[in-house]
Design a protein around this motif. Structure first.
Motif, PDB file in Angstrom:
ATOM      1  N   THR A 286     -17.221 -33.667  -4.759  1.00 30.41           N
ATOM      2  CA  THR A 286     -17.706 -34.555  -3.702  1.00 30.41           C
ATOM      3  C   THR A 286     -18.720 -33.835  -2.828  1.00 30.41           C
ATOM      4  OG1 THR A 286     -17.042 -36.072  -1.910  1.00 30.41           O
ATOM      5  CG2 THR A 286     -15.825 -34.002  -2.087  1.00 30.41           C
ATOM      6  N   THR A 287     -19.769 -34.562  -2.439  1.00 32.34           N
ATOM      7  CA  THR A 287     -20.828 -33.987  -1.607  1.00 32.34           C
ATOM      8  C   THR A 287     -21.517 -35.081  -0.813  1.00 32.34           C
ATOM      9  OG1 THR A 287     -22.853 -32.630  -1.617  1.00 32.34           O
ATOM     10  CG2 THR A 287     -22.570 -34.166  -3.443  1.00 32.34           C
ATOM     11  N   TYR A 288     -22.121 -34.669   0.283  1.00 36.00           N
ATOM     12  CA  TYR A 288     -22.879 -35.603   1.126  1.00 36.00           C
ATOM     13  C   TYR A 288     -24.184 -36.025   0.463  1.00 36.00           C
ATOM     14  CZ  TYR A 288     -25.802 -31.588   1.968  1.00 36.00           C
ATOM     15  OH  TYR A 288     -26.641 -30.502   1.770  1.00 36.00           O
ATOM     16  N   SER A 289     -24.696 -35.218  -0.449  1.00 36.55           N
ATOM     17  CA  SER A 289     -26.006 -35.468  -1.040  1.00 36.55           C
ATOM     18  C   SER A 289     -25.987 -36.674  -1.969  1.00 36.55           C
ATOM     19  CB  SER A 289     -26.491 -34.236  -1.817  1.00 36.55           C
ATOM     20  OG  SER A 289     -27.722 -34.505  -2.468  1.00 36.55           O
ATOM     21  N   ALA A 290     -27.076 -37.425  -1.943  1.00 38.28           N
ATOM     22  CA  ALA A 290     -27.232 -38.552  -2.869  1.00 38.28           C
ATOM     23  C   ALA A 290     -28.500 -38.362  -3.709  1.00 38.28           C
ATOM     24  CB  ALA A 290     -27.302 -39.866  -2.097  1.00 38.28           C
ATOM     25  N   SER A 291     -28.872 -37.110  -3.923  1.00 39.49           N
ATOM     26  CA  SER A 291     -30.072 -36.771  -4.679  1.00 39.49           C
ATOM     27  C   SER A 291     -30.026 -37.355  -6.096  1.00 39.49           C
ATOM     28  CB  SER A 291     -30.212 -35.248  -4.754  1.00 39.49           C
ATOM     29  OG  SER A 291     -31.031 -34.855  -5.823  1.00 39.49           O
ATOM     30  N   GLY A 292     -31.125 -37.965  -6.499  1.00 37.28           N
ATOM     31  CA  GLY A 292     -31.213 -38.528  -7.833  1.00 37.28           C
ATOM     32  C   GLY A 292     -31.079 -37.453  -8.905  1.00 37.28           C
ATOM     33  N   GLN A 293     -31.680 -36.287  -8.676  1.00 42.13           N
ATOM     34  CA  GLN A 293     -31.602 -35.203  -9.645  1.00 42.13           C
ATOM     35  C   GLN A 293     -30.165 -34.699  -9.771  1.00 42.13           C
ATOM     36  OE1 GLN A 293     -34.211 -34.017 -11.671  1.00 42.13           O
ATOM     37  NE2 GLN A 293     -32.383 -33.190 -12.686  1.00 42.13           N
ATOM     38  N   LEU A 294     -29.472 -34.616  -8.633  1.00 39.14           N
ATOM     39  CA  LEU A 294     -28.069 -34.202  -8.663  1.00 39.14           C
ATOM     40  C   LEU A 294     -27.251 -35.150  -9.538  1.00 39.14           C
ATOM     41  CD1 LEU A 294     -25.568 -32.636  -7.661  1.00 39.14           C
ATOM     42  CD2 LEU A 294     -25.518 -34.207  -5.704  1.00 39.14           C
ATOM     43  N   LYS A 295     -27.433 -36.433  -9.354  1.00 40.88           N
ATOM     44  CA  LYS A 295     -26.673 -37.409 -10.136  1.00 40.88           C
ATOM     45  C   LYS A 295     -26.982 -37.287 -11.623  1.00 40.88           C
ATOM     46  CE  LYS A 295     -26.923 -40.687  -6.301  1.00 40.88           C
ATOM     47  NZ  LYS A 295     -27.487 -41.976  -5.853  1.00 40.88           N
ATOM     48  N   ARG A 296     -28.250 -37.102 -11.948  1.00 43.86           N
ATOM     49  CA  ARG A 296     -28.633 -36.961 -13.359  1.00 43.86           C
ATOM     50  C   ARG A 296     -28.007 -35.708 -13.965  1.00 43.86           C
ATOM     51  NH1 ARG A 296     -33.395 -39.131 -11.117  1.00 43.86           N
ATOM     52  NH2 ARG A 296     -34.297 -37.064 -10.728  1.00 43.86           N
ATOM     53  N   ASP A 297     -28.014 -34.623 -13.201  1.00 46.30           N
ATOM     54  CA  ASP A 297     -27.451 -33.377 -13.709  1.00 46.30           C
ATOM     55  C   ASP A 297     -25.936 -33.491 -13.900  1.00 46.30           C
ATOM     56  OD1 ASP A 297     -29.916 -32.160 -13.778  1.00 46.30           O
ATOM     57  OD2 ASP A 297     -29.681 -31.096 -11.867  1.00 46.30           O
ATOM     58  N   LEU A 298     -25.268 -34.104 -12.963  1.00 43.54           N
ATOM     59  CA  LEU A 298     -23.818 -34.263 -13.085  1.00 43.54           C
ATOM     60  C   LEU A 298     -23.465 -35.139 -14.290  1.00 43.54           C
ATOM     61  CD1 LEU A 298     -22.877 -34.737  -9.315  1.00 43.54           C
ATOM     62  CD2 LEU A 298     -22.439 -32.713 -10.732  1.00 43.54           C
ATOM     63  N   LYS A 299     -24.248 -36.195 -14.505  1.00 45.97           N
ATOM     64  CA  LYS A 299     -24.016 -37.047 -15.675  1.00 45.97           C
ATOM     65  C   LYS A 299     -24.276 -36.270 -16.961  1.00 45.97           C
ATOM     66  CE  LYS A 299     -25.081 -41.467 -13.415  1.00 45.97           C
ATOM     67  NZ  LYS A 299     -26.061 -42.588 -13.319  1.00 45.97           N
TER      68      LYS A 299
END
Length: 227
Positions: A190-203
């Motif tokens: 869980t994190t405060y960030s909603a970065s698009g790159q973060l989401k892509r990397d996690l997926k």
């Protein structure tokens, strides 16, 4: 590092710190205390526990001990719920007593005033050692970086580094991969960030990404489950 930070007051009346070198705050301007409760308690601990009732102890890894707010709120949560927590936090640049002793988090909620002593205890706890701080809270904090730390299996990850634009090295794919590999099956990031790159990397790492509503001032935040 203390000479590079100054105490500021956020919109909910709680303190945060402004890092002059990074030109970045440790918490949201819209409320440090509210942000930690929302991101790490409500959408961290509470969410994980709802999916994993009676699975104790809960093992938490935190990226960025910082002001100690997340660790302290977790200790209060553990004591109030009488649920054992094993908490591992890293921080390469600890705050001086001059700074952390002025932070006003213990004044934000009269109902948890009797836990105030633990805030100082967490900061004074020896670095690079582990042990109990209270009956239900076992603590280890390492003065190191994410790149150099040894990770233990975790149920919940509090990813509370500075923003990707300020500390990109902590949000690199290789570091997210290191963290995700340490997460147990059913673990929650869980994190405060909603970065698009973060989401892509996690997926890309095989995690199931969810975007709950964010704390005040943010439309959304990021959760990711390891199935």
């Amino acid at each position: 590092m203390s000479e590079k930070v100054k105490i500021i007051t956020t919109e909910d009346g709680s303190h945060s710190l402004y890092h002059e070198g990074l030109k970045e705050t440790y918490h949201s301007f819209h409320g440090a205390y509210r942000e930690s409760l929302h991101v790490f308690m409500l959408y961290g601990l509470d969410t994980w526990l709802a999916e994993n009732p009676q699975k104790y102890p809960i093992r938490i890894f935190e990226v960025g001990f910082g002001t100690g707010l997340n660790a302290w709120l977790t200790l209060v949560w553990a004591e109030q719920n009488q649920i054992p927590v094993l908490y591992h936090s890293i921080e390469p640049f600890p705050l001086s007593e001059e700074i952390y002793s002025q932070l006003n988090y213990i004044d934000q909620n009269d109902g948890i005033w009797h836990y105030h002593k633990y805030f100082e205890a967490l900061h004074k706890f020896p670095w690079n050692e582990g042990g109990p701080v209270s009956e239900y809270f076992n603590f280890k904090k390492d003065q190191t970086t994410l790149q150099d730390t040894q990770l233990y299996p975790s149920d919940v990850v509090f990813f509370d580094a500075f923003a990707p634009s300020k500390q990109p090295e902590l949000w690199e794919f290789s570091q997210l991969e290191k963290v995700s590999k340490s997460m147990k099956s059913g673990g929650l990031f869980t994190t405060y960030s909603a970065s698009g790159q973060l989401k892509r990397d996690l997926k890309a790492l095989g995690l199931e990404v969810v975007n709950p509503p964010g704390p005040p001032g943010k439309k959304e935040m990021t959760q990711a489950w390891k199935k």
